[in-house]
Design an enzyme around this catalytic site. Structure first.
Site, PDB file in Angstrom:
ATOM      1  N   GLY A  32      -1.499 -15.735   5.313  1.00  0.00           N
ATOM      2  CA  GLY A  32      -2.754 -16.249   5.179  1.00  0.00           C
ATOM      3  C   GLY A  32      -3.394 -15.375   3.849  1.00  0.00           C
TER       4      GLY A  32
ATOM      5  N   GLN B 213      -9.975 -11.635  -1.098  1.00  0.00           N
ATOM      6  CA  GLN B 213      -8.932 -11.035  -1.043  1.00  0.00           C
ATOM      7  C   GLN B 213      -8.347 -10.900  -2.724  1.00  0.00           C
ATOM      8  OE1 GLN B 213      -6.761 -11.993   2.585  1.00  0.00           O
ATOM      9  NE2 GLN B 213      -5.990 -10.057   2.241  1.00  0.00           N
TER      10      GLN B 213
ATOM     11  N   CYS C  52      -2.095  -6.826   6.821  1.00  0.00           N
ATOM     12  CA  CYS C  52      -3.148  -7.511   6.011  1.00  0.00           C
ATOM     13  C   CYS C  52      -2.482  -7.258   4.470  1.00  0.00           C
ATOM     14  CB  CYS C  52      -4.457  -6.848   5.954  1.00  0.00           C
ATOM     15  SG  CYS C  52      -5.717  -7.691   4.932  1.00  0.00           S
ATOM     16  N   LEU C  53      -2.740  -8.093   3.516  1.00  0.00           N
ATOM     17  CA  LEU C  53      -2.052  -8.195   2.345  1.00  0.00           C
ATOM     18  C   LEU C  53      -3.127  -7.084   1.464  1.00  0.00           C
ATOM     19  CD1 LEU C  53      -1.314 -11.902   1.373  1.00  0.00           C
ATOM     20  CD2 LEU C  53       0.465 -10.029   1.991  1.00  0.00           C
TER      21      LEU C  53
ATOM     22  N   HIS D 223      -8.212 -13.544  11.795  1.00  0.00           N
ATOM     23  CA  HIS D 223      -7.876 -12.572  10.757  1.00  0.00           C
ATOM     24  C   HIS D 223      -8.589 -13.041   9.584  1.00  0.00           C
ATOM     25  CE1 HIS D 223      -5.686  -9.444   8.849  1.00  0.00           C
ATOM     26  NE2 HIS D 223      -5.884 -10.182   7.494  1.00  0.00           N
ATOM     27  N   GLU D 224      -8.281 -14.481   8.891  1.00  0.00           N
ATOM     28  CA  GLU D 224      -8.997 -14.912   7.912  1.00  0.00           C
ATOM     29  C   GLU D 224     -10.262 -15.073   8.138  1.00  0.00           C
ATOM     30  OE1 GLU D 224      -7.141 -14.368   5.130  1.00  0.00           O
ATOM     31  OE2 GLU D 224      -5.149 -14.324   6.256  1.00  0.00           O
TER      32      GLU D 224
ATOM     33  N   HIS E 257     -12.312 -11.940   7.352  1.00  0.00           N
ATOM     34  CA  HIS E 257     -12.255 -11.518   5.958  1.00  0.00           C
ATOM     35  C   HIS E 257     -13.473 -12.291   5.312  1.00  0.00           C
ATOM     36  CE1 HIS E 257      -8.911  -9.248   4.659  1.00  0.00           C
ATOM     37  NE2 HIS E 257      -7.963  -9.994   5.053  1.00  0.00           N
TER      38      HIS E 257
END
Length: 178
Positions: A56, A61, A104-105, A146-147, A150
């Site tokens: 995701g 990000q 997380c990226l 999670h997204e 963000h």
């Protein structure tokens, strides 16, 4: 035979915002311009997510403070969920609260046990403005929550407390990218 191109195949890989970047900690703005630039942003986000081997990715990000995220994420039954949501709203997050590993990226290589509900529903629209409702369970429910976090300016570490939070933030400071 495939009718549609693979998501991200015409996208460019963008630089990833990392923990500490102010854009990750500010709420994103609603999308109001549904021009071809939005479709390109989604393509770029897919390309970036795949290059980083994620499941995701939220627009902030990659430095774009808009309410958009993409996903290509399995659920706990290994069913693949693939898509994007513009102006998402988390309308349900319920069921059993499960603490599971979350990464997380924007914190590459780090993860921590984070509590999330095992069921989530997100509503929004597509890049074409068509209404969309996505429901997920297990790992995919974790991804949806999670997204959405963000886009509200939250990173999963903001949900941690005590030793879990201290440990992952210490690891982030010591990381090559920290």
């Amino acid at each position: 035979m495939r009718n549609r191109p693979i998501p991200g195949s015409s996208g460019l890989v963008k630089a990833m915002s990392l923990l500490g970047d102010p854009q990750l900690h500010a709420p994103c703005e609603p999308v109001t311009d549904f021009s071809p630039a939005l479709k390109q942003l989604v393509e770029d986000m897919f390309a970036t997510m795949y290059a980083a081997q994620g499941v995701g990715l939220a627009a902030n990000q990659v430095g774009v403070p808009l309410r958009v995220f993409v996903y290509d994420c399995p659920d706990d039954e290994d069913v693949r969920h693939l898509g994007h949501i513009v102006n998402p709203r988390l309308v349900e997050a319920d069921g059993v609260a499960v603490r599971g590993p979350e990464g997380c990226l924007s914190l590459p290589g780090l993860e921590a046990g984070t509590e999330r509900f095992d069921h989530a529903v997100v509503e929004g629209v597509t890049v074409d403005g068509e209404p969309v409702r996505v429901a997920g369970t297990g790992f995919f429910a974790r991804c949806l929550q999670h997204e959405c976090d963000h886009l509200e300016g939250l990173v999963y570490t903001d949900r941690l407390t005590g030793w879990r939070r201290a440990r992952v933030l210490r690891a982030a400071r010591r990381a090559k990218w920290g």
